[in-house]
Design an enzyme around this catalytic site. Structure first.
Site, mmCIF file in Angstrom:
data_model
loop_
_atom_site.group_PDB
_atom_site.id
_atom_site.type_symbol
_atom_site.label_atom_id
_atom_site.label_comp_id
_atom_site.label_asym_id
_atom_site.label_seq_id
_atom_site.Cartn_x
_atom_site.Cartn_y
_atom_site.Cartn_z
ATOM 1 N N LYS A 71 0.947 -1.161 -0.218
ATOM 2 C CA LYS A 71 0.003 0.080 -0.117
ATOM 3 C C LYS A 71 0.811 1.149 0.016
ATOM 4 C CE LYS A 71 -4.005 -1.923 2.335
ATOM 5 N NZ LYS A 71 -5.012 -2.039 3.296
ATOM 6 N N ALA A 132 -0.657 -0.464 16.173
ATOM 7 C CA ALA A 132 -0.203 1.015 15.320
ATOM 8 C C ALA A 132 0.593 0.564 14.119
ATOM 9 C CB ALA A 132 0.920 1.655 16.319
ATOM 10 N N GLY A 133 -0.237 -0.515 13.644
ATOM 11 C CA GLY A 133 -0.056 -1.072 11.939
ATOM 12 C C GLY A 133 -0.350 -0.309 10.977
HETATM 13 P P1 NAP Z 1 0.087 -4.843 10.356
HETATM 14 O O1 NAP Z 1 0.427 -3.461 9.708
HETATM 15 O O2 NAP Z 1 0.721 -5.806 10.460
HETATM 16 O O3 NAP Z 1 -0.322 -4.231 12.034
HETATM 17 C C1 NAP Z 1 -0.550 -5.221 13.104
HETATM 18 C C2 NAP Z 1 -0.712 -4.526 14.568
HETATM 19 O O4 NAP Z 1 -0.874 -5.620 15.337
HETATM 20 C C3 NAP Z 1 0.579 -3.968 15.149
HETATM 21 O O5 NAP Z 1 -0.035 -2.732 15.764
HETATM 22 C C4 NAP Z 1 1.184 -4.919 15.886
HETATM 23 O O6 NAP Z 1 1.969 -4.523 17.122
HETATM 24 C C5 NAP Z 1 -0.186 -5.530 16.600
HETATM 25 N N1 NAP Z 1 0.264 -7.057 16.754
HETATM 26 C C6 NAP Z 1 0.458 -8.116 15.970
HETATM 27 N N2 NAP Z 1 0.347 -9.194 16.765
HETATM 28 C C7 NAP Z 1 0.447 -8.861 18.002
HETATM 29 C C8 NAP Z 1 0.338 -9.589 19.190
HETATM 30 N N3 NAP Z 1 0.649 -10.854 18.999
HETATM 31 N N4 NAP Z 1 0.329 -8.908 20.416
HETATM 32 C C9 NAP Z 1 -0.025 -7.741 20.430
HETATM 33 N N5 NAP Z 1 0.044 -6.888 19.222
HETATM 34 C C10 NAP Z 1 0.032 -7.568 18.085
HETATM 35 O O7 NAP Z 1 -1.409 -5.118 10.181
HETATM 36 P P2 NAP Z 1 -2.579 -4.218 9.621
HETATM 37 O O8 NAP Z 1 -2.556 -4.305 8.125
HETATM 38 O O9 NAP Z 1 -2.603 -2.868 10.232
HETATM 39 O O10 NAP Z 1 -3.782 -5.233 10.211
HETATM 40 C C11 NAP Z 1 -4.276 -5.366 11.476
HETATM 41 C C12 NAP Z 1 -5.630 -6.207 11.490
HETATM 42 O O11 NAP Z 1 -6.617 -5.427 10.875
HETATM 43 C C13 NAP Z 1 -5.730 -7.335 10.998
HETATM 44 O O12 NAP Z 1 -6.299 -8.522 11.889
HETATM 45 C C14 NAP Z 1 -6.340 -7.020 9.521
HETATM 46 O O13 NAP Z 1 -7.127 -8.342 9.125
HETATM 47 C C15 NAP Z 1 -7.443 -6.346 10.179
HETATM 48 N N6 NAP Z 1 -7.734 -5.480 8.868
HETATM 49 C C16 NAP Z 1 -9.024 -5.332 8.654
HETATM 50 C C17 NAP Z 1 -9.505 -4.538 7.555
HETATM 51 C C18 NAP Z 1 -11.140 -4.174 7.492
HETATM 52 O O14 NAP Z 1 -11.428 -3.850 6.107
HETATM 53 N N7 NAP Z 1 -12.071 -4.645 8.217
HETATM 54 C C19 NAP Z 1 -8.676 -3.860 6.949
HETATM 55 C C20 NAP Z 1 -7.272 -3.829 7.228
HETATM 56 C C21 NAP Z 1 -6.907 -4.420 8.327
HETATM 57 P P3 NAP Z 1 3.457 -4.263 17.114
HETATM 58 O O15 NAP Z 1 3.543 -2.622 16.355
HETATM 59 O O16 NAP Z 1 3.909 -4.235 18.112
HETATM 60 O O17 NAP Z 1 4.060 -5.139 15.820
#
Ligand code: NAP
Length: 288
Positions: A71, A132-133
């Site tokens: 992205k 914060a991803g």
């Molecule tokens: P990402 O960029 O990989 O970010 C993941 C986030 O989760 C980071 O803040 C990470 O913390 C935290 N995390 C991951 N594993 C963890 C654990 N075991 N314990 C605590 N914190 C943890 O992913 P993303 O794209 O933001 O997506 C995150 C979620 O949103 C996913 O479940 C995805 O399916 C969902 N999502 C939904 C939509 C929708 O349209 N509904 C759209 C986008 C994403 P750190 O900073 O410490 O690594």
């Protein structure tokens, strides 16, 4: 719909894309609209982005979506991006405007649409974002642009919280921001209006985990978990047990797709809700 010589092509690029629901959503939208178009997903490597989009240009695709992890990296290959995508720093939708590829971000609009559709005014609200991803950036940027009162960030990695806080301050320096720890003992819980989970805690294989405990929050708190697989995470179950208002990630997912179709010019905004309801009824069949 029969595939013919003039069937218009729309695509998704990312890696991995094998769990993506976007082909189901978009092809069902085309079917509903009886439109001569098809949507296909391609799993590509980072060093194939340029050749892929050169191919898209040459073939005259109508547009495409971009998902994790491209992205941000897609931006340098595009001819232009919208102001909103530039503020968020990420593109998930590209339109082919007569051979020029223009990038947009519909994740933020898709997220906000849930509040608009449910008549929830988010201006001046106090928000707690867990995570914060990438998704947190799109969501926090949209909240900053909407003018909420405060955004509090709790994340496993402190540095990522600090970077997200800086990003919010750059967008709107009138919003109060605070980095809080995951135990939330430095947060005034009673003042929070909306809790948003943007972490993968609650999603397979972490279904038994919740990103936070809900004790201490007011009973008027709205809990929005952007996970859509499963539809009901442990956090949503905990919130429902306390009779909090809840939203799962399905509406964000569907609305961002519908907004992409609006940008591509396939869907008249007037029937967005009608399309939403129709596809919402189909999607649970595809969620394992
Ligand atoms: P990402 O960029 O990989 O970010 C993941 C986030 O989760 C980071 O803040 C990470 O913390 C935290 N995390 C991951 N594993 C963890 C654990 N075991 N314990 C605590 N914190 C943890 O992913 P993303 O794209 O933001 O997506 C995150 C979620 O949103 C996913 O479940 C995805 O399916 C969902 N999502 C939904 C939509 C929708 O349209 N509904 C759209 C986008 C994403 P750190 O900073 O410490 O690594």
């Amino acid at each position: 719909m029969e595939i013919r010589w003039n069937t218009k092509l729309y695509c998704l690029i990312g890696q991995p894309i094998n769990k993506s629901l976007s082909p189901i959503i978009h092809n069902n939208i085309f079917k509903t609209l009886n439109q001569n178009s098809i949507y296909l997903a391609f799993n590509i490597e980072e060093d194939e982005i340029k050749s892929t989009i050169d191919g898209f240009k040459a073939m005259g695709v109508g547009g495409f979506n971009v998902t994790i992890p491209y992205k941000k990296s897609i931006i340098k290959y595009l001819d232009d991006i919208s102001k909103e995508a530039s503020i968020i720093g990420a593109v998930n939708t590209v339109k082919n405007h007569n051979g020029k590829l223009i990038g947009y971000n519909t994740d933020s609009g898709g997220f906000l649409q849930t509040f608009y559709d449910n008549n929830i005014d988010i201006k001046n609200k106090n928000i707690l974002i867990i995570g914060a991803g990438g998704a947190a950036y799109a969501i926090a940027s949209s909240l900053a642009m909407e003018g909420v009162n405060s955004i509090n960030i709790a994340n496993r990695t402190l540095e990522n919280s600090i970077l997200l806080e800086r990003n919010i301050n750059k967008i709107n320096n009138e919003i109060m921001t605070k980095v809080v720890n995951l135990s939330l003992n430095n947060l005034n819980k009673k003042k929070m209006d909306i809790i948003i989970n943007t972490t993968s805690l609650g999603m397979y294989p972490l279904e038994n985990m919740a990103p936070l405990e809900l004790n201490g929050f007011s009973s008027n708190t709205v809990v929005y978990d952007i996970i859509y697989k499963p539809c009901e995470t442990r956090l949503i179950r905990d919130a429902k047990a306390r009779e909090f208002k809840t939203f799962n990630g399905m509406s964000m997912l569907l609305n961002q797709a519908i907004l992409s179709q609006n940008i591509w010019g396939n869907l008249d905004k007037k029937i967005n809700i009608e399309i939403f309801k129709k596809i919402e009824g189909i999607l649970p069949n595809y969620i394992e």
